[in-house]
Design an enzyme around this catalytic site. Structure first.
Site, PDB file in Angstrom:
ATOM      1  CB  SER A 167      27.438-113.033  28.300  1.00  0.00           C
ATOM      2  OG  SER A 167      27.241-113.812  29.452  1.00  0.00           O
TER       3      SER A 167
ATOM      4  CG  ASP B  84      23.799-118.951  24.236  1.00  0.00           C
ATOM      5  OD1 ASP B  84      24.033-118.819  25.443  1.00  0.00           O
ATOM      6  OD2 ASP B  84      24.141-118.112  23.381  1.00  0.00           O
TER       7      ASP B  84
ATOM      8  CG  HIS C  22      27.055-118.117  26.779  1.00  0.00           C
ATOM      9  ND1 HIS C  22      25.931-117.358  26.525  1.00  0.00           N
ATOM     10  CD2 HIS C  22      27.761-117.415  27.714  1.00  0.00           C
ATOM     11  CE1 HIS C  22      25.959-116.265  27.260  1.00  0.00           C
ATOM     12  NE2 HIS C  22      27.055-116.271  27.984  1.00  0.00           N
TER      13      HIS C  22
END
Length: 325
Positions: A130, A276, A303
Site C-alpha cells: 500500500s 484489491d 487489499h
C-alpha cells in the site's frame, strides 16, 4: 490505504476457523533494536541470519500510520533469509515524535536507509504494501546499489491513479451503497443515508473481505504484545485525509510513476489481491511503464492480502526473492 482497522475488525469478529500458522509466524523477534531517525526512534525487529547468503528482506507497511503487524504471517520466511519488520515513526512500537511538517515521502525513505545502515546490510529486498509500495519504489530509485529487488504490493504509487481507481470501484457496488458514498464524499448526504455503513461495505468488498479467515490465536497474542500504540490516525489524516476516496493531505499531489522508467524493471514486482483496491487495470498500466517488471495477483485476496492469504503471498514472495538474490 487505511486497511488495517477494517481488516482487524473483520478478522476478530468472523466466526470461522482460524488460519493455521507456521511455528515461526507471529513469533518473537530474534533481535530488536531502536534506530534513531529524524524526529525520534523507530522500532525494528529481525528474524533470521543477516549474514546468510540470501539477501535480507525488509517489509514496509502501509497507512500512512499503519504498523508492521500486517506481515506477522510471513515471518516463517526467515528460514531462508533474514526478515526485517519495523514500525514507521509515529506508529506501533516506534516513537510518536516528529514534526508533522516533516511527514513526507523523503523523510520515510531516509528512515529506511537509516535502518539499513544500523543493521549493516549492504543489499536487501524492499517489500512494500500500500503506502509502503510508494516507499519501496522511492527507495529503489534513490538507492539502486542497495536494492536487490522491490515489491510494490497493494500498489499505491500515485494519488491521482488511486483516487480514480477507488471512485471506479464505488460504481461497482450496489446502487444504494454507490449513491450513498458519492453523496457522502460530496457533502450532500441526505437524511437516512448512513455514510459509515456505506464505507464499511466498500471495505468488505475491497479491503478486508467478509470471508477472510479470523486471526489465529498466535496472531491475537502477537497483536497484544507487539502492536504498541497501533494505527496513528493523525498521520493518516495529515498525509492522506478522512477517507479512501479523496485525498486532502500532503500526499494529494503525489505521483511516483515517473520513477518507473528510472528503476531496473527486471527487479520490480507488482503484487495485488484479486479484489484489491489497487485495480488490476491500473497496475497493468504501471507494468507497461516498467519494462521487464512482473505482476502477481494473490487469488481470493483483497487489499489486505498479506493477512488474508499469507500462504499464497509467501509462496509468491519466496519464489521472487530467490530469483532476484
Amino acid at each position: 490505504m487505511k486497511w488495517i482497522a477494517a481488516f482487524a475488525a473483520l478478522a476478530f469478529a468472523t466466526p470461522a476457523v482460524a488460519q493455521a500458522d507456521d511455528p515461526l509466524d507471529w513469533s518473537a523477534p530474534d533481535q530488536e533494536l531502536r534506530v534513531a531517525v529524524d524526529g525520534g526512534e523507530v522500532w525494528v525487529r529481525v528474524n533470521g541470519d543477516l549474514e546468510a547468503d540470501a539477501a535480507p528482506a525488509i517489509f514496509i507497511h502501509g497507512g500512512p500510520g499503519g504498523t508492521h503487524t500486517v506481515f506477522g504471517g510471513l515471518i516463517s520466511m526467515a528460514d531462508e533469509r533474514a526478515v526485517i519488520l519495523y514500525d514507521q515513526l509515529g506508529s506501533g512500537m516506534s516513537d510518536r515524535g516528529g514534526d508533522p511538517a516533516t511527514w513526507g515521502v523523503e523523510r520515510f525513505v531516509d528512515e529506511l536507509e537509516a535502518i539499513r545502515q544500523a543493521l549493516g546490510v549492504e543489499r536487501w529486498h524492499v517489500v512494500g504494501h500500500s503506502w509502503g509500495a510508494a516507499l519501496a519504489l522511492e527507495y529503489a530509485a534513490a538507492y539502486p546499489q542497495h536494492t536487490a529487488s522491490a515489491v510494490l504490493g497493494g500498489t499505491y504509487i500515485s494519488t491521482p491513479h488511486w483516487i480514480l481507481g477507488t471512485n471506479l470501484l464505488i460504481r461497482d457496488l450496489p446502487d444504494d451503497v454507490r449513491d450513498t458514498l458519492i453523496a457522502c464524499e460530496a457533502g450532500r448526504a441526505q437524511p437516512g443515508m448512513n455514510c459509515d455503513a456505506a464505507t464499511a461495505a466498500f471495505y468488505r468488498a475491497y479491503n478486508g473481505r467478509a470471508d477472510s479467515p479470523p486471526l489465529s490465536p498466535a496472531a491475537r497474542r502477537y497483536f497484544g504484545q507487539y502492536n504498541g500504540r497501533g494505527f496513528n490516525g493523525q498521520i493518516y489524516n495529515t498525509m492522506w485525509g478522512p477517507s479512501e476516496f479523496s485525498a486532502r493531505g500532503t500526499l494529494v499531489g503525489y505521483d511516483g510513476t515517473p520513477l518507473l522508467s528510472q528503476v531496473d524493471g527486471s527487479r520490480i514486482l507488482f503484487m495485488i489481491g484479486q479484489y484489491d483496491e489497487a485495480r488490476i487495470d491500473t497496475v497493468q498500466d504501471f507494468l507497461t511503464l516498467t519494462p521487464g517488471a512482473e505482476f502477481a495477483v494473490v487469488p481470493g485476496g483483497s487489499h489486505s492480502f498479506p493477512m488474508e492469504r499469507p500462504v499464497e503471498t509467501e509462496a509468491i514472495l519466496r519464489a521472487w526473492l530467490a530469483r532476484k538474490d
